[in-house]
Scaffold this motif. Structure first.
Motif, PDB file in Angstrom:
ATOM      1  N   MET A  65       0.846  -1.176   0.000  1.00 44.76           N
ATOM      2  CA  MET A  65       0.000   0.000   0.000  1.00 44.76           C
ATOM      3  C   MET A  65       0.895   1.244   0.000  1.00 44.76           C
ATOM      4  O   MET A  65       1.210   1.798   1.040  1.00 44.76           O
ATOM      5  CB  MET A  65      -0.895  -0.046   1.223  1.00 44.76           C
ATOM      6  CG  MET A  65      -1.581   1.242   1.487  1.00 44.76           C
ATOM      7  SD  MET A  65      -2.675   1.089   2.869  1.00 44.76           S
ATOM      8  CE  MET A  65      -4.118   1.684   2.102  1.00 44.76           C
ATOM      9  N   ASP A  66       1.324   1.630  -1.162  1.00 43.64           N
ATOM     10  CA  ASP A  66       2.246   2.759  -1.288  1.00 43.64           C
ATOM     11  C   ASP A  66       1.554   4.109  -1.148  1.00 43.64           C
ATOM     12  O   ASP A  66       2.208   5.098  -0.827  1.00 43.64           O
ATOM     13  CB  ASP A  66       2.964   2.703  -2.635  1.00 43.64           C
ATOM     14  CG  ASP A  66       3.998   1.589  -2.692  1.00 43.64           C
ATOM     15  OD1 ASP A  66       4.226   0.921  -1.659  1.00 43.64           O
ATOM     16  OD2 ASP A  66       4.573   1.382  -3.769  1.00 43.64           O
ATOM     17  N   GLN A  67       0.240   4.153  -1.395  1.00 45.62           N
ATOM     18  CA  GLN A  67      -0.503   5.412  -1.319  1.00 45.62           C
ATOM     19  C   GLN A  67      -1.877   5.183  -0.713  1.00 45.62           C
ATOM     20  O   GLN A  67      -2.445   4.102  -0.841  1.00 45.62           O
ATOM     21  CB  GLN A  67      -0.712   6.013  -2.716  1.00 45.62           C
ATOM     22  CG  GLN A  67       0.493   6.658  -3.319  1.00 45.62           C
ATOM     23  CD  GLN A  67       0.111   7.439  -4.564  1.00 45.62           C
ATOM     24  OE1 GLN A  67      -0.645   6.956  -5.407  1.00 45.62           O
ATOM     25  NE2 GLN A  67       0.619   8.643  -4.689  1.00 45.62           N
ATOM     26  N   PHE A  68      -2.389   6.215  -0.068  1.00 45.29           N
ATOM     27  CA  PHE A  68      -3.785   6.230   0.350  1.00 45.29           C
ATOM     28  C   PHE A  68      -4.201   7.685   0.525  1.00 45.29           C
ATOM     29  O   PHE A  68      -3.353   8.581   0.540  1.00 45.29           O
ATOM     30  CB  PHE A  68      -4.040   5.393   1.617  1.00 45.29           C
ATOM     31  CG  PHE A  68      -3.387   5.909   2.866  1.00 45.29           C
ATOM     32  CD1 PHE A  68      -4.033   6.808   3.701  1.00 45.29           C
ATOM     33  CD2 PHE A  68      -2.122   5.470   3.227  1.00 45.29           C
ATOM     34  CE1 PHE A  68      -3.433   7.272   4.858  1.00 45.29           C
ATOM     35  CE2 PHE A  68      -1.515   5.931   4.396  1.00 45.29           C
ATOM     36  CZ  PHE A  68      -2.174   6.830   5.209  1.00 45.29           C
ATOM     37  N   THR A  69      -5.489   7.906   0.624  1.00 44.47           N
ATOM     38  CA  THR A  69      -5.995   9.260   0.807  1.00 44.47           C
ATOM     39  C   THR A  69      -6.965   9.301   1.982  1.00 44.47           C
ATOM     40  O   THR A  69      -7.576   8.297   2.336  1.00 44.47           O
ATOM     41  CB  THR A  69      -6.717   9.786  -0.455  1.00 44.47           C
ATOM     42  OG1 THR A  69      -7.798   8.920  -0.751  1.00 44.47           O
ATOM     43  CG2 THR A  69      -5.776   9.869  -1.638  1.00 44.47           C
ATOM     44  N   THR A  70      -7.057  10.482   2.567  1.00 42.19           N
ATOM     45  CA  THR A  70      -8.052  10.768   3.594  1.00 42.19           C
ATOM     46  C   THR A  70      -8.885  11.925   3.046  1.00 42.19           C
ATOM     47  O   THR A  70      -8.691  12.347   1.903  1.00 42.19           O
ATOM     48  CB  THR A  70      -7.378  11.165   4.927  1.00 42.19           C
ATOM     49  OG1 THR A  70      -6.724  12.426   4.752  1.00 42.19           O
ATOM     50  CG2 THR A  70      -6.383  10.114   5.392  1.00 42.19           C
ATOM     51  N   ALA A  71      -9.753  12.468   3.855  1.00 41.59           N
ATOM     52  CA  ALA A  71     -10.575  13.591   3.394  1.00 41.59           C
ATOM     53  C   ALA A  71      -9.724  14.786   2.964  1.00 41.59           C
ATOM     54  O   ALA A  71     -10.059  15.476   2.008  1.00 41.59           O
ATOM     55  CB  ALA A  71     -11.555  14.010   4.484  1.00 41.59           C
ATOM     56  N   SER A  72      -8.611  15.021   3.657  1.00 43.27           N
ATOM     57  CA  SER A  72      -7.803  16.227   3.402  1.00 43.27           C
ATOM     58  C   SER A  72      -6.410  15.955   2.887  1.00 43.27           C
ATOM     59  O   SER A  72      -5.727  16.883   2.442  1.00 43.27           O
ATOM     60  CB  SER A  72      -7.664  17.035   4.696  1.00 43.27           C
ATOM     61  OG  SER A  72      -8.905  17.299   5.276  1.00 43.27           O
ATOM     62  N   LEU A  73      -5.937  14.712   2.974  1.00 40.98           N
ATOM     63  CA  LEU A  73      -4.531  14.408   2.701  1.00 40.98           C
ATOM     64  C   LEU A  73      -4.362  13.256   1.728  1.00 40.98           C
ATOM     65  O   LEU A  73      -5.195  12.355   1.661  1.00 40.98           O
ATOM     66  CB  LEU A  73      -3.825  14.030   4.011  1.00 40.98           C
ATOM     67  CG  LEU A  73      -3.777  15.090   5.100  1.00 40.98           C
ATOM     68  CD1 LEU A  73      -3.334  14.477   6.411  1.00 40.98           C
ATOM     69  CD2 LEU A  73      -2.859  16.234   4.684  1.00 40.98           C
ATOM     70  N   THR A  74      -3.245  13.291   1.039  1.00 37.02           N
ATOM     71  CA  THR A  74      -2.774  12.158   0.257  1.00 37.02           C
ATOM     72  C   THR A  74      -1.473  11.704   0.904  1.00 37.02           C
ATOM     73  O   THR A  74      -0.617  12.534   1.224  1.00 37.02           O
ATOM     74  CB  THR A  74      -2.520  12.559  -1.215  1.00 37.02           C
ATOM     75  OG1 THR A  74      -3.755  12.987  -1.783  1.00 37.02           O
ATOM     76  CG2 THR A  74      -1.969  11.401  -2.013  1.00 37.02           C
ATOM     77  N   ALA A  75      -1.340  10.412   1.092  1.00 34.02           N
ATOM     78  CA  ALA A  75      -0.130   9.837   1.680  1.00 34.02           C
ATOM     79  C   ALA A  75       0.563   9.009   0.609  1.00 34.02           C
ATOM     80  O   ALA A  75      -0.065   8.181  -0.050  1.00 34.02           O
ATOM     81  CB  ALA A  75      -0.495   8.973   2.874  1.00 34.02           C
ATOM     82  N   GLU A  76       1.862   9.259   0.426  1.00 32.20           N
ATOM     83  CA  GLU A  76       2.635   8.501  -0.549  1.00 32.20           C
ATOM     84  C   GLU A  76       3.898   7.966   0.125  1.00 32.20           C
ATOM     85  O   GLU A  76       4.477   8.634   0.987  1.00 32.20           O
ATOM     86  CB  GLU A  76       2.985   9.355  -1.768  1.00 32.20           C
ATOM     87  CG  GLU A  76       3.769  10.614  -1.448  1.00 32.20           C
ATOM     88  CD  GLU A  76       3.909  11.577  -2.616  1.00 32.20           C
ATOM     89  OE1 GLU A  76       2.969  11.698  -3.417  1.00 32.20           O
ATOM     90  OE2 GLU A  76       4.976  12.208  -2.702  1.00 32.20           O
ATOM     91  N   ARG A  77       4.267   6.757  -0.250  1.00 26.59           N
ATOM     92  CA  ARG A  77       5.429   6.100   0.346  1.00 26.59           C
ATOM     93  C   ARG A  77       6.630   7.043   0.334  1.00 26.59           C
ATOM     94  O   ARG A  77       6.940   7.679  -0.676  1.00 26.59           O
ATOM     95  CB  ARG A  77       5.740   4.830  -0.433  1.00 26.59           C
ATOM     96  CG  ARG A  77       6.929   4.064   0.076  1.00 26.59           C
ATOM     97  CD  ARG A  77       7.113   2.808  -0.728  1.00 26.59           C
ATOM     98  NE  ARG A  77       8.354   2.128  -0.357  1.00 26.59           N
ATOM     99  CZ  ARG A  77       8.628   0.883  -0.699  1.00 26.59           C
ATOM    100  NH1 ARG A  77       7.762   0.181  -1.401  1.00 26.59           N
ATOM    101  NH2 ARG A  77       9.765   0.337  -0.331  1.00 26.59           N
ATOM    102  N   LEU A  78       7.297   7.141   1.481  1.00 26.06           N
ATOM    103  CA  LEU A  78       8.460   8.008   1.622  1.00 26.06           C
ATOM    104  C   LEU A  78       9.550   7.580   0.637  1.00 26.06           C
ATOM    105  O   LEU A  78       9.864   6.395   0.515  1.00 26.06           O
ATOM    106  CB  LEU A  78       8.976   7.908   3.060  1.00 26.06           C
ATOM    107  CG  LEU A  78       9.713   9.098   3.634  1.00 26.06           C
ATOM    108  CD1 LEU A  78       8.856  10.350   3.599  1.00 26.06           C
ATOM    109  CD2 LEU A  78      10.152   8.806   5.060  1.00 26.06           C
ATOM    110  N   ALA A  79      10.113   8.559  -0.067  1.00 32.30           N
ATOM    111  CA  ALA A  79      11.129   8.288  -1.083  1.00 32.30           C
ATOM    112  C   ALA A  79      12.171   9.408  -1.078  1.00 32.30           C
ATOM    113  O   ALA A  79      11.990  10.445  -0.439  1.00 32.30           O
ATOM    114  CB  ALA A  79      10.469   8.186  -2.455  1.00 32.30           C
ATOM    115  N   GLU A  80      13.247   9.194  -1.807  1.00 30.50           N
ATOM    116  CA  GLU A  80      14.357  10.152  -1.835  1.00 30.50           C
ATOM    117  C   GLU A  80      13.923  11.559  -2.233  1.00 30.50           C
ATOM    118  O   GLU A  80      14.464  12.539  -1.730  1.00 30.50           O
ATOM    119  CB  GLU A  80      15.459   9.656  -2.771  1.00 30.50           C
ATOM    120  CG  GLU A  80      16.246   8.507  -2.178  1.00 30.50           C
ATOM    121  CD  GLU A  80      17.389   8.060  -3.068  1.00 30.50           C
ATOM    122  OE1 GLU A  80      17.904   8.896  -3.854  1.00 30.50           O
ATOM    123  OE2 GLU A  80      17.763   6.885  -2.972  1.00 30.50           O
TER     124      GLU A  80
END
Length: 165
Positions: A1-16
């Motif tokens: 699960m590299d990404q997901f979203t909430t009502a206000s945010l997008t989360a993406e797997r931490l990368a360089e």
């Protein structure tokens, strides 16, 4: 699960490519006050390397957070930590100070709890809070974590909150 979203945010797997944003976040003394203190660019680069390796080893870790308009909002995630010689899975979050007071920490804590307990089927999660950080205590309490005990970590008095599946 590299990404997901909430009502206000997008989360993406931490990368360089998140390094510059993380450096700025970790240089803010108010943001860093309860997460180990201000980190230099070099220390943040090491932090990023360790956390990317966590993803490779465990299949989960920290995500970079972005607002709906794409602006960097902070970082949050789930990670293995050793607490009193016990391997635990910690929920962790740090939000840019300019975004405080908007409920984003509570929103991401709720999402991470769902990811950890429902999607990853972990038996429990902990929140490790430095004594004095009332805001993070409220975030975890709103997310149904229960105060379990006090201990010390890295020379600081901390409390451990836990939620079980």
């Amino acid at each position: 699960m590299d990404q997901f979203t909430t009502a206000s945010l997008t989360a993406e797997r931490l990368a360089e490519h998140h390094l510059a944003d993380l450096v700025a976040l970790h240089l803010d003394p108010e943001v860093s006050r309860y997460i180990g203190g201000v980190r230099s660019a070099e220390a943040t680069k090491s932090y990023l390397t360790v956390n990317m390796a966590h993803w490779d080893q465990h299949g989960f870790g920290l995500w970079a957070l972005r607002t709906r308009d794409g602006a960097f909002a902070g970082r949050a995630g789930l990670r293995h930590i050793l607490v009193d010689d016990t391997d635990e899975i910690e929920i962790a979050y740090a939000i840019k100070r300019t975004l405080w007071g908007q409920g984003l920490a509570s929103e991401i804590a709720t999402a991470l709890t769902h990811v950890g307990l429902s999607q990853l089927a972990l038996p429990s999660l902990i929140g490790l809070i430095v004594v004095g950080n009332a805001a993070s205590r409220r975030v975890l309490e709103k997310s149904n974590y229960v105060l379990e005990r006090s201990t010390q970590r890295n020379g600081k008095d901390v409390v451990i909150y836990r939620i079980r599946s």
